[in-house]
Design a protein around this motif. Structure first.
Motif, PDB file in Angstrom:
ATOM      1  N   ILE A   1      -0.667  12.912  -8.487  1.00 14.62           N
ATOM      2  CA  ILE A   1      -1.847  13.008  -7.605  1.00 14.62           C
ATOM      3  C   ILE A   1      -1.513  13.131  -6.114  1.00 14.62           C
ATOM      4  CG2 ILE A   1      -2.237  10.519  -7.246  1.00 14.62           C
ATOM      5  CD1 ILE A   1      -5.153  12.624  -8.284  1.00 14.62           C
ATOM      6  N   CYS A   2      -0.284  12.802  -5.743  1.00 11.58           N
ATOM      7  CA  CYS A   2       0.023  12.748  -4.316  1.00 11.58           C
ATOM      8  C   CYS A   2       1.141  13.693  -3.903  1.00 11.58           C
ATOM      9  CB  CYS A   2       0.393  11.313  -3.967  1.00 11.58           C
ATOM     10  SG  CYS A   2       1.025  11.089  -2.318  1.00 11.58           S
ATOM     11  N   SER A   3       2.309  13.541  -4.511  1.00 11.80           N
ATOM     12  CA  SER A   3       3.516  14.017  -3.840  1.00 11.80           C
ATOM     13  C   SER A   3       4.444  14.886  -4.677  1.00 11.80           C
ATOM     14  CB  SER A   3       4.306  12.793  -3.377  1.00 11.80           C
ATOM     15  OG  SER A   3       4.711  12.036  -4.499  1.00 11.80           O
TER      16      SER A   3
ATOM     17  N   HIS B   1       0.809  -1.227   0.000  1.00 13.62           N
ATOM     18  CA  HIS B   1       0.000   0.000   0.000  1.00 13.62           C
ATOM     19  C   HIS B   1       0.834   1.265   0.000  1.00 13.62           C
ATOM     20  CE1 HIS B   1      -3.773  -1.955  -0.051  1.00 13.62           C
ATOM     21  NE2 HIS B   1      -3.360  -2.786   0.886  1.00 13.62           N
ATOM     22  N   ASP B   2       0.151   2.342  -0.371  1.00 11.82           N
ATOM     23  CA  ASP B   2       0.788   3.651  -0.474  1.00 11.82           C
ATOM     24  C   ASP B   2       0.884   4.229   0.930  1.00 11.82           C
ATOM     25  OD1 ASP B   2       1.674   6.126  -1.104  1.00 11.82           O
ATOM     26  OD2 ASP B   2       0.158   6.528  -2.635  1.00 11.82           O
ATOM     27  N   CYS B   3       1.927   3.816   1.622  1.00 14.27           N
ATOM     28  CA  CYS B   3       2.134   4.181   3.017  1.00 14.27           C
ATOM     29  C   CYS B   3       3.638   4.218   3.208  1.00 14.27           C
ATOM     30  CB  CYS B   3       1.486   3.115   3.906  1.00 14.27           C
ATOM     31  SG  CYS B   3       1.968   3.210   5.637  1.00 14.27           S
TER      32      CYS B   3
ATOM     33  N   LEU C   1      -7.184   3.082   3.258  1.00 11.41           N
ATOM     34  CA  LEU C   1      -5.948   3.526   2.632  1.00 11.41           C
ATOM     35  C   LEU C   1      -6.391   4.170   1.324  1.00 11.41           C
ATOM     36  CD1 LEU C   1      -3.296   3.467   0.983  1.00 11.41           C
ATOM     37  CD2 LEU C   1      -2.900   3.200   3.410  1.00 11.41           C
ATOM     38  N   ASN C   2      -6.498   5.479   1.312  1.00 11.51           N
ATOM     39  CA  ASN C   2      -7.157   6.179   0.228  1.00 11.51           C
ATOM     40  C   ASN C   2      -8.529   5.529   0.042  1.00 11.51           C
ATOM     41  OD1 ASN C   2      -4.958   7.902   0.060  1.00 11.51           O
ATOM     42  ND2 ASN C   2      -3.835   6.470  -1.209  1.00 11.51           N
ATOM     43  N   SER C   3      -8.877   5.093  -1.186  1.00 13.63           N
ATOM     44  CA  SER C   3     -10.210   4.485  -1.293  1.00 13.63           C
ATOM     45  C   SER C   3     -10.157   2.971  -1.152  1.00 13.63           C
ATOM     46  CB  SER C   3     -10.863   4.891  -2.617  1.00 13.63           C
ATOM     47  OG  SER C   3     -10.326   4.129  -3.687  1.00 13.63           O
TER      48      SER C   3
ATOM     49  N   GLN D   1       1.223  19.932   1.506  1.00 11.51           N
ATOM     50  CA  GLN D   1       1.556  20.412   0.157  1.00 11.51           C
ATOM     51  C   GLN D   1       0.405  20.219  -0.836  1.00 11.51           C
ATOM     52  OE1 GLN D   1       3.308  17.441  -2.339  1.00 11.51           O
ATOM     53  NE2 GLN D   1       1.492  16.655  -1.280  1.00 11.51           N
ATOM     54  N   ARG D   2      -0.797  19.992  -0.316  1.00  7.48           N
ATOM     55  CA  ARG D   2      -1.950  19.829  -1.211  1.00  7.48           C
ATOM     56  C   ARG D   2      -2.723  21.145  -1.331  1.00  7.48           C
ATOM     57  NH1 ARG D   2      -1.109  14.494  -1.110  1.00  7.48           N
ATOM     58  NH2 ARG D   2      -1.153  13.350   0.876  1.00  7.48           N
ATOM     59  N   VAL D   3      -1.974  22.236  -1.490  1.00  9.31           N
ATOM     60  CA  VAL D   3      -2.542  23.588  -1.605  1.00  9.31           C
ATOM     61  C   VAL D   3      -1.732  24.341  -2.663  1.00  9.31           C
ATOM     62  CG1 VAL D   3      -3.353  23.735   0.795  1.00  9.31           C
ATOM     63  CG2 VAL D   3      -0.998  24.373   0.245  1.00  9.31           C
TER      64      VAL D   3
END
Ligand code: MGD
Ligand code: MGD
Ligand code: SF4
Ligand code: MO
Length: 688
Positions: A145-147, A19-21, A575-577, A305-307
């Motif tokens: 989409i994330c980072s 997973h994305d963790c 974990l997200n969706s 950083q999602r702004v």
């Protein structure tokens, strides 16, 4: 494809959490008579320490879920209806290959892969698939989409996604947990933070929301979303005026100090306090702590950083450790991501040479709604795997309109019938981590992990690599790389001197050889070898070479119509969706909720538990309100990326988020979103 476990035996198979963790845990699966009966954290792996989060402890429940997709299916109703009929693999693959072949002849850029980190594995996530699309000449996907805002910002400052080693946080005396709900999304880092706290360290959480992590820290700075650069600049201001600086480190190992100094002096704490919505005294005290405590460590995370100004904010924070010389010690400095420390052989995995000089257009995944509704340069075929864009991408109204296009040919490789799967023309059943090979890096530690298949695939499920291999064969792609087996692809990910594959197979993990304090003597992987306060590269792109505070696209206080700032950070048990459909975990999360401060609720006549309508210019979403001490005035939280089809009105929070991008990295701005909220009268269910 995989070797089924011999029956009548009990074996333990070593694996990796896909997973994305940031934690990338090492797994041990106990298999009895070919069935996975137990899944645990590997006690021999020091980062996992035998402990898994609640979600992945339920991985077998997810794997054996009655709703797993187990056969290929073809659409049997209108687009989006989610109605399918079974079809054979041969029929599905023949038809997909022939449709892609037509496009390949006319307009290969009409084909778009859409994938993200449903699995972080290098094999199932970025090998055979990339080779296939490169050979095809399909449009390239910008995976933002994330980072990418924080990641590229870090590269412009430190030279890459590099930083402290997570284990050394245990030795720090001060830890700033900045834009991270570590207990929910970085549990194994939290272990080290707690060890530090027991040894007397001070923990400060910088987050608009009073998270479970904030509850357990010594202090919580509840700033407004998107104001982190202002806070960081004010901290610099205080470091300067009190001379809490490491002049020797600055002089020898940084670039642009005079310029940064002038910028920071424009940010006295009172100015930042007004922007951030926190007390001035709190900023002054935080600066004193950071300026006078050794070693001081910052766990920066992607939540900040999602702004709009997310890149600048990450750059501003990443300048702090050099100012105080924190990098001199192994327990000082900063960690956002460690992924840049891995020398992955991506050329071998992804084979960009198969593009053979072609330069297809690039489409940003964060504005997939616009891309799919663009009629000038249409996407004609979309292949989705390892992602659930209909739920996770911003501005769902547009995303759904794009996926609903009758003329769009959509193939979805999935383990479950997600919101995205509902829109597929072909829905192909994918294997899980218990059923396929993979090799993993981590973005929170520095080990490589191998995942060996533990059980045979459920039903007719097949791995992503198998599907792309089969499509390549049908399309006549005869390069030998399209016949590589998954284990061979695992072996090609790293040079043998970096990772000993035998060691990986035997213990499940291998540790990169790295210095303890990589930047004690400078040696940043930037062009200058220094920490770049001023970035010539950014300046050359027409950007400000210095970090600054950029107000949100939708700045708090800028709209009377939509006065509340909404953030939508992860739910702890999803974990997200992913995992939203696992019953035992959904039972813990309950239902989609909007956390709201009592004063904001009272001003709108919203009672605890009331159904509310959250709305803005992009759309509306209904859910239940929870009057919560976790919310500060002016900020509401829509937690977790729920499946739309489980929402009250078939939507989730992304109905409200926008497709506008970040300053650096072309990233999404999920937490830069103004809304209004009102109570809605819900009719009582009719008595029957
Ligand atoms: N349990 C669980 N774990 C996860 C995930 C999950 O969905 N569930 N998702 C995984 C993924 S894909 C990722 S990228 C990481 C994400 O994990 P993190 O990088 O830690 O980021 P988020 O969880 O998005 O946000 C962390 C915190 O940032 C806060 N925040 C929001 N806006 C701002 C802001 O402007 N400034 C500051 N300082 N803080 C802000 C949020 O309130 C939240 O508590 O976690 C991973 N781990
Ligand atoms: N509002 C809001 N939106 C957000 C965020 C937020 O904080 N707020 N976070 C954003 C972030 S940080 C991220 S990273 C994205 C995440 O977005 P995604 O990467 O799309 O992550 P998931 O929602 O977990 O969906 C992954 C899907 O991949 C599938 N999958 C897993 N393994 C395999 C496999 O081996 N093969 C195939 N074919 N499929 C597989 C899973 O079943 C799952 O449905 O969401 C973003 N969206
Ligand atoms: S999701 Fe993260 S904490 Fe949970 S098992 Fe996977 S890597 Fe470990
Ligand atoms: Mo993410």
């Amino acid at each position: 494809m995989t070797s089924p476990t011999p029956s009548n035996s009990v074996t333990q198979v070593l694996g990796a959490c896909p997973h994305d963790c940031p934690d990338t845990c090492a797994l041990v699966t106990t298999v009895q008579d070919g069935v996975a009966v137990k899944l645990q954290g590997n006690p021999d792996h020091r980062h996992t320490a035998g402990v898994l989060c609640t979600k992945v402890s339920r991985y077998i429940e997810r794997n054996d879920h009655p709703e797993r997709l187990v056969q290929p299916m073809k659409r049997a109703g209108p687009k989006g209806s989610g109605r399918f009929e079974p079809v054979s693999w041969d029929a599905a693959l023949d038809d997909i290959a022939s449709r892609l072949n037509v496009l390949k002849g006319n307009n290969p850029e009409g084909i778009l892969p859409y994938s993200y980190a449903g699995t972080m594995g290098l094999v199932q996530g970025e090998s055979m698939d990339r080779r296939f699309f490169h050979k095809l000449g399909a449009s390239l996907l910008d995976r933002t989409i994330c980072s990418t805002a924080g990641g590229e910002a870090l590269s412009f400052t430190l030279g890459g996604k590099v930083g402290m080693r997570v284990e050394f946080f245990a030795e720090a005396r001060l830890i700033l947990i900045w834009g991270s709900n570590s207990i929910a999304s970085n549990l194994h880092f939290w272990r080290h933070a707690q060890a530090a706290k027991r040894a007397g360290a001070r923990l400060v959480c910088i987050d608009p929301r009073k998270t479970e992590t904030a509850d357990k820290c010594d202090e919580h700075v509840a700033l407004l979303p998107g104001t982190d650069a202002a806070l960081a600049l004010a901290l610099m201001h205080e470091l300067i005026v009190n001379d809490w600086l490491d002049h020797d480190y600055i002089q020898r190992h940084t670039i642009g100090w005079d310029k940064l100094r002038a910028r920071a002096l424009q940010w006295p704490p009172a100015r930042a306090a007004a922007v951030c919505g926190v007390p001035e005294a709190q900023i002054v005290a935080l600066a004193r702590a950071y300026g006078t405590t050794r070693p001081a460590a910052i766990r920066l995370n992607y939540g900040m950083q999602r702004v709009r100004g997310g890149g600048n904010a990450a750059r501003a924070v990443a300048c702090l450790p050099a100012l105080v010389g924190a990098w001199r010690e192994r327990a000082g400095g900063l960690l956002l991501s460690s992924s840049g420390l891995y020398p992955v052989n991506r050329a071998a995995l992804q084979r960009p040479d198969l593009l053979a000089g072609r330069r297809p257009r690039t489409i940003n995944m964060s504005s997939i709604g616009d891309a799919l509704t663009d009629t000038a340069n249409p996407v004609e075929a979309l292949i989705v795997y390892n992602s659930n864009p209909v739920a996770v991408a911003p501005d769902s109204g547009k995303v759904v309109a794009g996926f609903a296009r009758e003329d769009l040919f959509t193939v979805v490789l999935e383990q479950f019938q997600t919101d995205t799967a509902d829109y597929a023309d072909y829905l192909l059943p994918a294997t899980t981590q218990l059923e396929h090979w993979d090799i993993h890096t981590s973005y929170g530690h520095t080990d490589v992990l191998l995942n060996q298949p533990a059980v045979a695939p459920r039903g007719q499920a097949r791995s992503n690599t198998w599907v792309f291999r089969e499509l390549a064969r049908r399309m006549g792609f005869d390069e030998p790389c399209f016949s590589d087996g998954d284990e061979a692809v695992c072996r090609s990910a790293f040079a043998p001197e970096v990772v000993d594959f035998g060691e990986l197979q035997a213990q499940g993990f291998a540790t990169l050889k790295l210095p303890d304090a990589p930047f004690a003597e400078g040696n940043f992987p930037t062009a200058s070898g220094r920490c770049e306060f001023f970035s010539e590269a950014l300046a050359a792109m027409g950007q400000d070479g210095l970090p600054d505070h950029l107000p949100n696209h939708e700045a708090f206080g800028s709209s009377t119509e939509f006065p509340l700032a909404m953030i939508s950070p992860p739910a702890r048990n999803f974990l997200n969706s992913s995992f939203v459909n696992v019953r035992s975990l959904r039972a813990i999360e309950g239902e989609p909720l909007l956390e709201i401060h009592a004063a904001d609720a009272a001003a709108r006549g919203i009672a605890d538990g009331a159904t509310v309508r959250i709305f803005n210019q992009r759309g509306e979403h209904r859910c239940r309100a929870e009057i919560s001490r976790r919310a500060r005035p002016g900020v509401v939280h829509g937690l977790g990326i729920w499946w739309r089809k489980l929402g009250l009105d078939g939507t989730n929070v992304n109905q409200l988020t926008s497709q506008r991008l970040t300053d650096i990295g072309r990233g999404p701005t999920f937490y830069d979103c103004l809304v209004e909220v009102e109570a809605v009268a819900v009719p009582e269910p009719a008595a029957s």
